[in-house]
Design an enzyme around this catalytic site. Structure first.
Site, PDB file in Angstrom:
ATOM      1  N   LYS A   1      56.523  41.183  31.758  1.00 45.90           N
ATOM      2  CA  LYS A   1      56.473  41.428  33.670  1.00 45.90           C
ATOM      3  C   LYS A   1      56.166  40.325  34.080  1.00 45.90           C
ATOM      4  O   LYS A   1      55.358  39.353  33.837  1.00 45.90           O
ATOM      5  CB  LYS A   1      55.871  42.750  33.930  1.00 45.90           C
TER       6      LYS A   1
ATOM      7  N   ARG B   1      47.641  56.435  39.796  1.00 46.67           N
ATOM      8  CA  ARG B   1      48.507  55.243  40.271  1.00 46.67           C
ATOM      9  C   ARG B   1      50.020  55.788  40.357  1.00 46.67           C
ATOM     10  O   ARG B   1      50.567  56.202  41.335  1.00 46.67           O
ATOM     11  CB  ARG B   1      48.288  53.951  39.643  1.00 46.67           C
TER      12      ARG B   1
ATOM     13  N   TYR C   1      38.204  18.987  54.874  1.00 46.62           N
ATOM     14  CA  TYR C   1      38.365  19.751  56.070  1.00 46.62           C
ATOM     15  C   TYR C   1      36.957  20.134  56.294  1.00 46.62           C
ATOM     16  O   TYR C   1      36.218  20.529  55.509  1.00 46.62           O
ATOM     17  CB  TYR C   1      39.251  20.844  55.963  1.00 46.62           C
TER      18      TYR C   1
ATOM     19  N   MET D   1      45.875  22.210  51.020  1.00 43.05           N
ATOM     20  CA  MET D   1      47.190  23.126  50.951  1.00 43.05           C
ATOM     21  C   MET D   1      47.850  22.344  49.681  1.00 43.05           C
ATOM     22  O   MET D   1      48.211  23.274  48.831  1.00 43.05           O
ATOM     23  CB  MET D   1      48.166  22.788  51.957  1.00 43.05           C
TER      24      MET D   1
HETATM   25  C1  LIG Z   1      50.831  45.145  32.644  1.00 42.56           C
HETATM   26  C2  LIG Z   1      50.853  46.368  31.852  1.00 42.56           C
HETATM   27  C3  LIG Z   1      50.584  46.557  30.419  1.00 42.56           C
HETATM   28  C4  LIG Z   1      50.263  45.367  29.526  1.00 42.56           C
HETATM   29  O1  LIG Z   1      48.797  44.973  29.768  1.00 42.56           O
HETATM   30  P1  LIG Z   1      48.022  43.770  29.067  1.00 42.56           P
HETATM   31  O2  LIG Z   1      46.575  44.141  29.445  1.00 42.56           O
HETATM   32  O3  LIG Z   1      48.374  42.737  29.752  1.00 42.56           O
HETATM   33  O4  LIG Z   1      48.194  44.029  27.977  1.00 42.56           O
HETATM   34  C5  LIG Z   1      50.741  47.785  29.757  1.00 42.56           C
HETATM   35  N1  LIG Z   1      51.251  48.801  30.563  1.00 42.56           N
HETATM   36  C6  LIG Z   1      51.640  48.832  31.926  1.00 42.56           C
HETATM   37  C7  LIG Z   1      51.835  49.928  32.732  1.00 42.56           C
HETATM   38  C8  LIG Z   1      51.373  47.790  32.480  1.00 42.56           C
HETATM   39  O5  LIG Z   1      51.522  47.774  33.780  1.00 42.56           O
END
Ligand SMILES: *Cc1c(COP(=O)(O)O)cnc(C)c1O
Length: 367
Positions: free
Chosen positions: A30, A128, A252, A301
């Protein structure tokens, strides 16, 4: 190239092999493979035989489908209704986590709803996403009535290092799947562990799959070290050297006054490139020729100032390591997370997409 992120392919494969000895996995790629670039990571995992991938959003799933026809892709986040027909056509599987969402999907797809691959998420404590256990009987009725194609049921653990809470979550998950069984629902496979639970319980709670992200990329999933291979380095270059007198202010504001004559090296990376401003005055450093160059002054920046007084022979365009090894020194993601009070995933996903990711065979890494 002034700035780059290098990804060590061999070490990703080593981590993958280690994980595969513990569990079958859904590779979590992801958010552009944790910022490393789907186009870099996917071919590595695919060549190693991995065929199940999880992403956050539909666009990422589409990108993967264009690369490979013979893989399964799950969207973990919300899939917009207008994407559902395309999801059916491209065999992209979606997560469903609330009644309202499910009702709308059924309405939008009409008699095509059985063609949509669905992963049902249950809430076991994270609060969640996910159906609550009390909704299970109603959910079972809807699944049967609409002939839903349930690929799997899953949940997510909120803190794997809290054994008591994790056991409660697991018990809930077992109860839910027992209820589904009682209602004669064919729920496909089950999965709950991500990297932390996988390493904390070494396989005890794997069910049919684990959804693994961070461990593949060498991010440490627990507070103790698990010895995963580091896969990511971040490098920049010295673009200017200034000799500044004791008593002068630096960067800065007037918070940072030099206590000694200082050779200052400037690199072209700042908060717009993903260097977190919180590193100011936290003991953060970069590495040049195997030596530590402390970060001084406020992060700009697109620039960062380093004290290079202690390092001999620094020249214009010399390489600067912000993450990874240089000589006998190493900066790890854990070091950076201490300096920034944030987590490893947050650091790498915030490195600007404009910075080139280079996937290496390992040779480049060693230099
Ligand atoms: C991101 C995510 C994972 C993977 O988690 P890691 O700790 O990076 O292995 C698994 N399940 C869900 C629902 C996630 O959002």
């Amino acid at each position: 190239m002034l700035n780059c992120v290098k990804i060590n392919r061999e070490n990703i494969i080593k981590n993958l092999k280690r994980i595969r000895n513990m569990t079958p996995l859904i590779c979590v790629v992801k958010d552009d493979a944790y910022g490393l670039g789907i186009e870099n990571i996917l071919p590595v995992l695919y060549n190693e035989g991995e065929r199940y991938y999880a992403v956050a959003f539909f666009e990422e799933a589409s990108e993967i489908r264009k690369m490979y026809e013979d893989v399964n892709i799950i969207i973990l986040n919300y899939t917009e209704e207008e994407k559902l027909h395309e999801a059916v056509k491209d065999k992209i599987e979606v997560s469903v986590f609330s009644m309202l969402q499910l009702h709308r999907y059924i309405e939008i797809l009409g008699d095509k709803i059985p063609e949509l691959g669905i992963h049902i998420k249950f809430n076991t404590g994270m609060n969640r996403l996910g159906f609550d256990i009390e909704e299970t009987p109603e959910l079972c009725r809807i699944i049967s009535e609409n002939n839903l194609q349930v690929k799997s049921v899953f949940s997510h653990i909120s803190n794997s290092e809290n054994i008591e809470n994790t056991e409660k979550q697991l018990e809930k998950f077992e109860n839910i799947t027992n209820l589904l069984k009682k209602h004669e629902i064919n729920y496909g496979f089950r999965h709950i562990s991500a990297s932390p639970a996988l390493f904390q319980y070494t396989g005890k709670y794997n069910f049919d799959f684990s959804r693994v992200g961070m461990a593949i990329y060498g991010l440490e999933p627990l507070s103790k070290d698990t010895g995963l291979e580091k896969c990511i380095s971040i490098e920049s270059k010295i673009i200017n050297i200034k000799n500044v007198k004791k008593g002068e202010y630096i960067s800065y504001g007037e918070n940072n006054r030099l206590e000694k004559d200082t050779a200052v090296g400037i690199i072209p990376m700042g908060y717009a490139q993903g260097i977190q401003m919180q590193i100011e005055n936290k003991g953060a450093y970069a590495l040049i020729n195997g030596k530590k160059a402390p970060v001084i002054g406020e992060v700009c920046m697109d620039m960062l100032l380093l004290d290079i007084s202690g390092i001999e022979n620094v020249n214009l365009l010399d390489s600067v390591v912000l993450l990874g090894k240089s000589g006998n020194e190493e900066i790890t993601l854990r070091d950076i997370s201490k300096w920034t009070s944030t987590i490893q995933d947050d650091i790498i996903t915030k490195i600007s997409k404009k910075i080139k990711r280079i996937i290496t065979q390992g040779e480049l890494w060693k230099k």
